[in-house]
Scaffold this motif. Structure first.
Motif, PDB file in Angstrom:
ATOM      1  N   LYS A 144     -38.313  -0.267   2.533  1.00 25.32           N
ATOM      2  CA  LYS A 144     -39.769  -0.363   2.642  1.00 25.32           C
ATOM      3  C   LYS A 144     -40.313   0.852   3.389  1.00 25.32           C
ATOM      4  O   LYS A 144     -41.294   1.456   2.980  1.00 25.32           O
ATOM      5  CB  LYS A 144     -40.162  -1.663   3.342  1.00 25.32           C
ATOM      6  CG  LYS A 144     -41.651  -1.842   3.550  1.00 25.32           C
ATOM      7  CD  LYS A 144     -42.393  -2.041   2.265  1.00 25.32           C
ATOM      8  CE  LYS A 144     -43.853  -2.372   2.554  1.00 25.32           C
ATOM      9  NZ  LYS A 144     -44.648  -2.470   1.372  1.00 25.32           N
ATOM     10  N   ASN A 171     -48.594   1.931  -4.303  1.00 19.93           N
ATOM     11  CA  ASN A 171     -47.921   0.684  -3.961  1.00 19.93           C
ATOM     12  C   ASN A 171     -46.813   0.393  -4.966  1.00 19.93           C
ATOM     13  O   ASN A 171     -46.723  -0.700  -5.493  1.00 19.93           O
ATOM     14  CB  ASN A 171     -48.917  -0.483  -3.937  1.00 19.93           C
ATOM     15  CG  ASN A 171     -49.725  -0.515  -2.669  1.00 19.93           C
ATOM     16  OD1 ASN A 171     -49.331   0.057  -1.674  1.00 19.93           O
ATOM     17  ND2 ASN A 171     -50.856  -1.188  -2.716  1.00 19.93           N
ATOM     18  N   ASN A 207     -42.781  -2.886  -2.979  1.00 18.48           N
ATOM     19  CA  ASN A 207     -43.215  -3.950  -2.074  1.00 18.48           C
ATOM     20  C   ASN A 207     -41.993  -4.683  -1.552  1.00 18.48           C
ATOM     21  O   ASN A 207     -40.937  -4.691  -2.179  1.00 18.48           O
ATOM     22  CB  ASN A 207     -44.133  -4.942  -2.796  1.00 18.48           C
ATOM     23  CG  ASN A 207     -45.455  -4.330  -3.164  1.00 18.48           C
ATOM     24  OD1 ASN A 207     -46.159  -3.820  -2.319  1.00 18.48           O
ATOM     25  ND2 ASN A 207     -45.786  -4.371  -4.448  1.00 18.48           N
ATOM     26  N   ASN A 238     -50.627 -11.871  -2.016  1.00 17.72           N
ATOM     27  CA  ASN A 238     -49.446 -11.943  -1.163  1.00 17.72           C
ATOM     28  C   ASN A 238     -48.578 -13.170  -1.393  1.00 17.72           C
ATOM     29  O   ASN A 238     -47.385 -13.144  -1.107  1.00 17.72           O
ATOM     30  CB  ASN A 238     -49.862 -11.921   0.312  1.00 17.72           C
ATOM     31  CG  ASN A 238     -50.605 -10.659   0.663  1.00 17.72           C
ATOM     32  OD1 ASN A 238     -51.825 -10.648   0.665  1.00 17.72           O
ATOM     33  ND2 ASN A 238     -49.883  -9.593   0.911  1.00 17.72           N
ATOM     34  N   ARG A 271     -45.372 -11.659  -0.092  1.00 17.90           N
ATOM     35  CA  ARG A 271     -45.245 -10.209  -0.289  1.00 17.90           C
ATOM     36  C   ARG A 271     -46.053  -9.500   0.802  1.00 17.90           C
ATOM     37  O   ARG A 271     -47.223  -9.789   1.002  1.00 17.90           O
ATOM     38  CB  ARG A 271     -45.808  -9.843  -1.672  1.00 17.90           C
ATOM     39  CG  ARG A 271     -45.744  -8.397  -2.014  1.00 17.90           C
ATOM     40  CD  ARG A 271     -46.481  -8.093  -3.327  1.00 17.90           C
ATOM     41  NE  ARG A 271     -45.912  -8.787  -4.466  1.00 17.90           N
ATOM     42  CZ  ARG A 271     -46.619  -9.576  -5.280  1.00 17.90           C
ATOM     43  NH1 ARG A 271     -47.898  -9.822  -5.069  1.00 17.90           N
ATOM     44  NH2 ARG A 271     -46.037 -10.154  -6.301  1.00 17.90           N
TER      45      ARG A 271
END
Length: 191
Positions: free
Chosen positions: A20, A31, A34, A149, A190
């Motif tokens: 990450k 992005n 993730n 998320n 997430r």
């Protein structure tokens, strides 16, 4: 949870944390990668086949783990995971470390279909007596992004490896196979 299990979990968290950090450093404006955590209900289905007769039994448990999402395009991505599962029945418990390596197809916004190999490793040596500790399966599943998320997901993994390490005593003349299939349903977060 024994020390070895903790080491596996901590190692997995460190690896995904480093990935990450690397992804954010390399792609600060995108992005494409993730990271997240997941947990839920799991069931292992133990299938035994002797010649043409097969029987199965399932044992319930839970799972938790970490995952990464690497996007190739708007529709395709790669989702590696490290999952710790624990199963319990009649006072006996067993732990499994699973590593699915999934290709994710996104046919519609917020909906994903996943498929790929899954490796599973029996963590308790005493549970693995007469069985192969490492096995391979094929995982198929689906996910739905409730929010940006929060994700709900389900998956089924078909065991491809015969788990028997050698012939069973008293069944030497028979064709005996033992496979483990896994079912998962749970939530993911997430970051």
């Amino acid at each position: 949870m024994c020390i070895r299990d903790r080491i596996y979990c901590i190692s997995a968290l460190l690896i995904f944390g480093l990935l990450k950090g690397y992804a954010q450093e390399e792609q600060t404006s995108s992005n494409d990668f993730n990271f997240g955590v997941k947990a839920g209900y799991s069931s292992v289905i133990l299938k035994v086949k002797v010649d043409d007769i097969s029987v199965s039994d399932d044992v319930s448990g839970f799972y938790f783990g970490v995952f990464g999402e690497l996007s190739f395009s708007e529709k395709f991505g790669f989702q590696p995971e490290v999952i710790y599962s624990s199963y319990s029945q009649d006072g006996e418990s067993s732990s499994v470390l699973q590593v699915p390596l999934l290709i994710k197809f996104i046919p519609a916004e917020r909906f994903g279909i996943m498929a790929g190999p899954q490796f599973d490793y029996l963590l308790n040596k005493e549970d693995a007596e007469g069985l192969k500790q490492l096995a391979v399966g094929i995982a198929l599943g689906a996910s739905f992004d409730i929010t940006e998320n929060i994700i709900i997901e389900t998956r089924y993994s078909f065991g491809l490896t015969d788990r028997l390490d050698s012939d069973l005593e008293g069944l030497e003349g028979f064709n005996v196979e033992n496979r483990f299939n896994y079912f998962f349903v749970g939530l993911a977060y997430r970051f």
